[in-house]
Structures are given as structure tokens and as C-alpha cells.
Design a protein around this motif. Structure first.
Motif, PDB file in Angstrom:
ATOM      1  N   LYS A  12      44.282  49.657  43.421  1.00 33.48           N
ATOM      2  CA  LYS A  12      45.202  48.627  42.928  1.00 33.48           C
ATOM      3  C   LYS A  12      44.894  47.269  43.561  1.00 33.48           C
ATOM      4  N   ALA A  13      44.535  47.297  44.851  1.00 34.72           N
ATOM      5  CA  ALA A  13      44.166  46.045  45.519  1.00 34.72           C
ATOM      6  C   ALA A  13      42.913  45.450  44.901  1.00 34.72           C
ATOM      7  N   ARG A  14      41.938  46.301  44.618  1.00 34.96           N
ATOM      8  CA  ARG A  14      40.696  45.813  43.998  1.00 34.96           C
ATOM      9  C   ARG A  14      40.979  45.198  42.635  1.00 34.96           C
ATOM     10  N   MET A  15      41.789  45.873  41.836  1.00 34.96           N
ATOM     11  CA  MET A  15      42.107  45.369  40.509  1.00 34.96           C
ATOM     12  C   MET A  15      42.923  44.081  40.592  1.00 34.96           C
ATOM     13  N   ARG A  16      43.772  43.996  41.585  1.00 36.09           N
ATOM     14  CA  ARG A  16      44.532  42.754  41.742  1.00 36.09           C
ATOM     15  C   ARG A  16      43.590  41.581  42.012  1.00 36.09           C
ATOM     16  N   MET A  17      42.598  41.803  42.880  1.00 35.60           N
ATOM     17  CA  MET A  17      41.671  40.724  43.198  1.00 35.60           C
ATOM     18  C   MET A  17      40.770  40.399  42.003  1.00 35.60           C
ATOM     19  N   PRO A  62      44.476  51.487  54.301  1.00 33.65           N
ATOM     20  CA  PRO A  62      43.414  50.690  54.939  1.00 33.65           C
ATOM     21  C   PRO A  62      42.409  50.119  53.941  1.00 33.65           C
ATOM     22  N   GLU A  63      42.036  50.885  52.912  1.00 28.20           N
ATOM     23  CA  GLU A  63      41.095  50.375  51.910  1.00 28.20           C
ATOM     24  C   GLU A  63      41.702  49.203  51.154  1.00 28.20           C
ATOM     25  N   ALA A  64      43.002  49.272  50.916  1.00 24.33           N
ATOM     26  CA  ALA A  64      43.670  48.163  50.223  1.00 24.33           C
ATOM     27  C   ALA A  64      43.656  46.912  51.082  1.00 24.33           C
ATOM     28  N   VAL A  65      43.873  47.065  52.381  1.00 20.88           N
ATOM     29  CA  VAL A  65      43.818  45.920  53.288  1.00 20.88           C
ATOM     30  C   VAL A  65      42.438  45.282  53.245  1.00 20.88           C
ATOM     31  N   ARG A  66      41.398  46.114  53.265  1.00 22.02           N
ATOM     32  CA  ARG A  66      40.036  45.581  53.212  1.00 22.02           C
ATOM     33  C   ARG A  66      39.789  44.844  51.904  1.00 22.02           C
ATOM     34  N   ASN A  67      40.271  45.388  50.794  1.00 23.20           N
ATOM     35  CA  ASN A  67      40.034  44.754  49.495  1.00 23.20           C
ATOM     36  C   ASN A  67      40.825  43.469  49.318  1.00 23.20           C
ATOM     37  N   LEU A  68      41.990  43.369  49.973  1.00 24.91           N
ATOM     38  CA  LEU A  68      42.809  42.173  49.868  1.00 24.91           C
ATOM     39  C   LEU A  68      42.386  41.087  50.854  1.00 24.91           C
ATOM     40  N   MET A  69      41.961  41.496  52.040  1.00 24.49           N
ATOM     41  CA  MET A  69      41.643  40.533  53.084  1.00 24.49           C
ATOM     42  C   MET A  69      40.155  40.236  53.184  1.00 24.49           C
ATOM     43  N   GLY A  70      39.350  41.040  52.533  1.00 23.93           N
ATOM     44  CA  GLY A  70      37.921  40.782  52.490  1.00 23.93           C
ATOM     45  C   GLY A  70      37.498  40.441  51.080  1.00 23.93           C
ATOM     46  N   VAL A  71      36.208  40.507  50.825  1.00 24.43           N
ATOM     47  CA  VAL A  71      35.675  40.233  49.489  1.00 24.43           C
ATOM     48  C   VAL A  71      34.669  41.308  49.115  1.00 24.43           C
ATOM     49  N   LEU A  72      34.516  41.517  47.822  1.00 26.27           N
ATOM     50  CA  LEU A  72      33.528  42.433  47.274  1.00 26.27           C
ATOM     51  C   LEU A  72      32.592  41.651  46.360  1.00 26.27           C
ATOM     52  N   PRO A  73      31.333  42.093  46.230  1.00 24.04           N
ATOM     53  CA  PRO A  73      30.417  41.377  45.344  1.00 24.04           C
ATOM     54  C   PRO A  73      30.954  41.236  43.921  1.00 24.04           C
ATOM     55  N   GLU A  74      31.706  42.234  43.453  1.00 29.53           N
ATOM     56  CA  GLU A  74      32.194  42.168  42.078  1.00 29.53           C
ATOM     57  C   GLU A  74      33.252  41.087  41.889  1.00 29.53           C
ATOM     58  N   GLN A 100      23.769  33.081  47.461  1.00 31.62           N
ATOM     59  CA  GLN A 100      25.159  32.769  47.143  1.00 31.62           C
ATOM     60  C   GLN A 100      26.053  33.969  47.435  1.00 31.62           C
ATOM     61  N   VAL A 101      25.602  35.143  47.025  1.00 26.93           N
ATOM     62  CA  VAL A 101      26.372  36.369  47.292  1.00 26.93           C
ATOM     63  C   VAL A 101      26.446  36.631  48.792  1.00 26.93           C
ATOM     64  N   ALA A 102      25.328  36.434  49.490  1.00 24.34           N
ATOM     65  CA  ALA A 102      25.313  36.657  50.941  1.00 24.34           C
ATOM     66  C   ALA A 102      26.305  35.742  51.642  1.00 24.34           C
ATOM     67  N   GLU A 103      26.354  34.474  51.227  1.00 23.49           N
ATOM     68  CA  GLU A 103      27.313  33.534  51.804  1.00 23.49           C
ATOM     69  C   GLU A 103      28.751  33.973  51.502  1.00 23.49           C
ATOM     70  N   PHE A 104      28.987  34.394  50.298  1.00 20.74           N
ATOM     71  CA  PHE A 104      30.305  34.874  49.894  1.00 20.74           C
ATOM     72  C   PHE A 104      30.742  36.054  50.762  1.00 20.74           C
ATOM     73  N   LEU A 105      29.821  36.983  51.018  1.00 26.46           N
ATOM     74  CA  LEU A 105      30.155  38.209  51.757  1.00 26.46           C
ATOM     75  C   LEU A 105      30.210  38.008  53.262  1.00 26.46           C
ATOM     76  N   ARG A 106      29.769  36.868  53.755  1.00 24.12           N
ATOM     77  CA  ARG A 106      29.855  36.612  55.202  1.00 24.12           C
ATOM     78  C   ARG A 106      31.295  36.671  55.701  1.00 24.12           C
TER      79      ARG A 106
END
Length: 271
Positions: free
Chosen positions: A121-126, A219-231, A186-192
Motif C-alpha cells: 500500500k505504501a508503494r502504491m501510494r508513492m 517496516p517495508e512500508a516505512v522504507r517505501n514511504l521514507m525512501g525511494v524506489l527506481p520505479e 540520474q537514477v543513481a542520484e535519485f537513489l542516494r
């Protein structure tokens, strides 16, 4: 040799690090990448971060030493009111901000229905956040003002939002695209963002507010909300390409970054 072929040949292998801070999340220089025609994005001019509400006196001294003369604050009015940035006593930079709200549901504010926040759900929200951003009138205005400031104002700049990862991440990616930085970089900078040593600062600022809204968060939701994914980034680019045919068409027709402005930005930020 044309730009597409040059971009296919170059990468930026050097390891980049965040600037050390005590109360500012995700502060870093997003220059240094190999760009168009084998040139390189200048360092010491382009900075990005999260908000500065908890900046310590030491942080403010270090930030002041960067000689940043323009700040593009991508947060909306309610965010700036709730999380006012601390400033150095000698602060004189121009702050560019939007009079109104720039997002309807920032991750740190909870938002959406009060339901169990799972990783998916966190991933889909982002994904939804990045799908809306290209057509959000407030973000169109702010990204346009960001490019105008970079093209016309001297000295260093800082672009930031609350966490310095979503709105700020797109701003940085758009500029790196204009400067001819390879998509992989660009992706590498985004994922930093995911490697920022200040993640505890963002969690301290955001997690209690999210837990007050959702309750316990996986915990996975926290990572998806507070971090970034390439997608997340790919979602933004794909939306531009579907609606406008290409990123460059969107830049020119929607953000005002035509060939003349591109040339000016490359003159200013490439070496």
C-alpha cells in the motif's frame, strides 16, 4: 558525436557522500556527474536537502559557508508553517516558495484512509504521488520557477521539500536531464537518498505523525514511504512521455525550458 551516443558511453563511477549534519536530512551536492559532450556538472553550486526546522547552530554555520544565494522551497504553505526553517543570523538568500499547497498528501502527514499501511500500500501510494506530480499546477509553477532561478541568479542554490526525496528528487532529475547526464546517473542520484546517514532525523520528524494516523506501520512500508524506489522516478518519466511524447517536450511546453534556456543552464553548470 551526438548527445545520445555520448550519453550511452559515459557514467559517473565516483562514490558521492552526503554533507554531515546534525538536524538536516539528506543535504548533498548533486553536481559532479559526467554530462553532455564529456563535460561535467559543476560542484559547489547545486545542493538539495530536506527541511531545516531542526538545523543546529553548527548546521547553520556549515550551510552559511556554502554561500547559497537562492533557496527553492517546494513545500506548501501549511508545511512551511508547521515546519519553519531555522536561518543563520547572517542569512541573506532569496527564498522562492509557493503561495498555497504543493501536494495534497505528503507521506509525512499521513493522508489517505486510516487503514493498515502495508509495504504494498505504501508503494502504491508513492506511485500515485509521482503520477500526479507532472500535472500538479503548483509543482509545474515551482519547477518552472526553479529553472528560471537557476538560469538567471548567480551563486549557489538549494532546492528542498520536507524530506528532500520526492519533489526535490524530481527537480534534481529534471535538471540533470537538461544538462545531459546519463539516465543511469540520474537514477543513481535519485537513489542516494536511501543511503543518507541522516535517516534517523527524517524518522524522528515523520514517523510519529504517520503512526498517529495509521497506527502500526510495517517496516517495508516505512522504507517505501521514507525512501525511494527506481520505479518512482520511472513513473514520473513515463507519465511525461505518455502525455507529451518526450521529457524534452514537457520541459519546453510546460516548464518553459526551451533550447535557449537549456543552453544557458549548460553554460552555467557544465565545465
Amino acid at each position: 558525436m551526438g548527445l545520445p551516443l555520448m550519453q550511452a558511453m559515459i557514467r559517473t563511477p565516483s562514490k558521492k557522500t552526503s554533507l554531515p549534519t546534525e538536524g538536516i536530512h539528506n543535504l548533498r551536492d548533486y553536481g559532479g556527474y559526467t554530462a553532455a559532450d564529456g563535460m561535467r556538472v559543476k560542484t559547489g553550486l547545486l545542493f538539495r536537502s530536506g527541511q531545516h526546522m531542526e538545523a543546529t547552530d553548527s548546521d547553520l554555520d556549515a550551510f552559511q559557508a556554502l554561500d547559497i544565494r537562492t533557496i527553492i522551497d517546494l513545500r506548501g504553505t501549511s508545511e512551511r508553517t508547521s515546519f519553519p526553517c531555522r536561518r543563520h543570523n547572517d542569512f541573506t538568500a532569496q527564498v522562492i516558495a509557493f503561495d498555497g499547497e504543493t501536494t495534497s498528501s505528503p507521506p509525512h502527514e499521513g493522508g489517505w484512509d486510516k487503514e493498515d499501511m502495508t509495504g504494498e500500500k505504501a508503494r502504491m501510494r508513492m506511485i500515485a504521488v509521482y503520477t500526479r506530480m507532472p500535472v500538479n499546477p503548483a509543482m509545474i509553477e515551482m519547477f518552472s520557477r526553479y529553472f528560471e532561478a537557476l538560469a538567471t541568479r548567480d551563486g549557489g542554490s538549494l532546492v528542498h521539500c520536507f524530506a528532500g526525496k520526492d519533489r526535490t528528487g524530481i527537480a534534481a532529475s529534471l535538471l540533470l536531464h537538461v544538462l545531459g547526464v546519463h539516465k543511469d546517473d540520474q537514477v543513481a542520484e535519485f537513489l542516494r537518498t536511501n543511503d543518507a546517514p541522516t535517516q534517523h532525523i527524517l524518522e524522528r520528524q515523520s514517523l510519529p505523525r504517520m503512526e498517529a494516523h495509521y497506527g502500526q506501520i510495517e517496516p517495508e512500508a516505512v522504507r517505501n514511504l521514507m525512501g525511494v524506489l527506481p520505479e518512482y522516478l520511472d513513473t514520473y518519466w513515463s507519465k511525461l512521455e505518455r502525455d507529451h511524447g518526450s521529457v524534452d517536450t514537457y520541459l519546453a511546453q510546460t516548464l518553459g525550458v526551451d533550447e535557449a534556456r537549456k543552453a544557458r543552464l549548460r553554460e552555467r553548470f557544465l565545465t
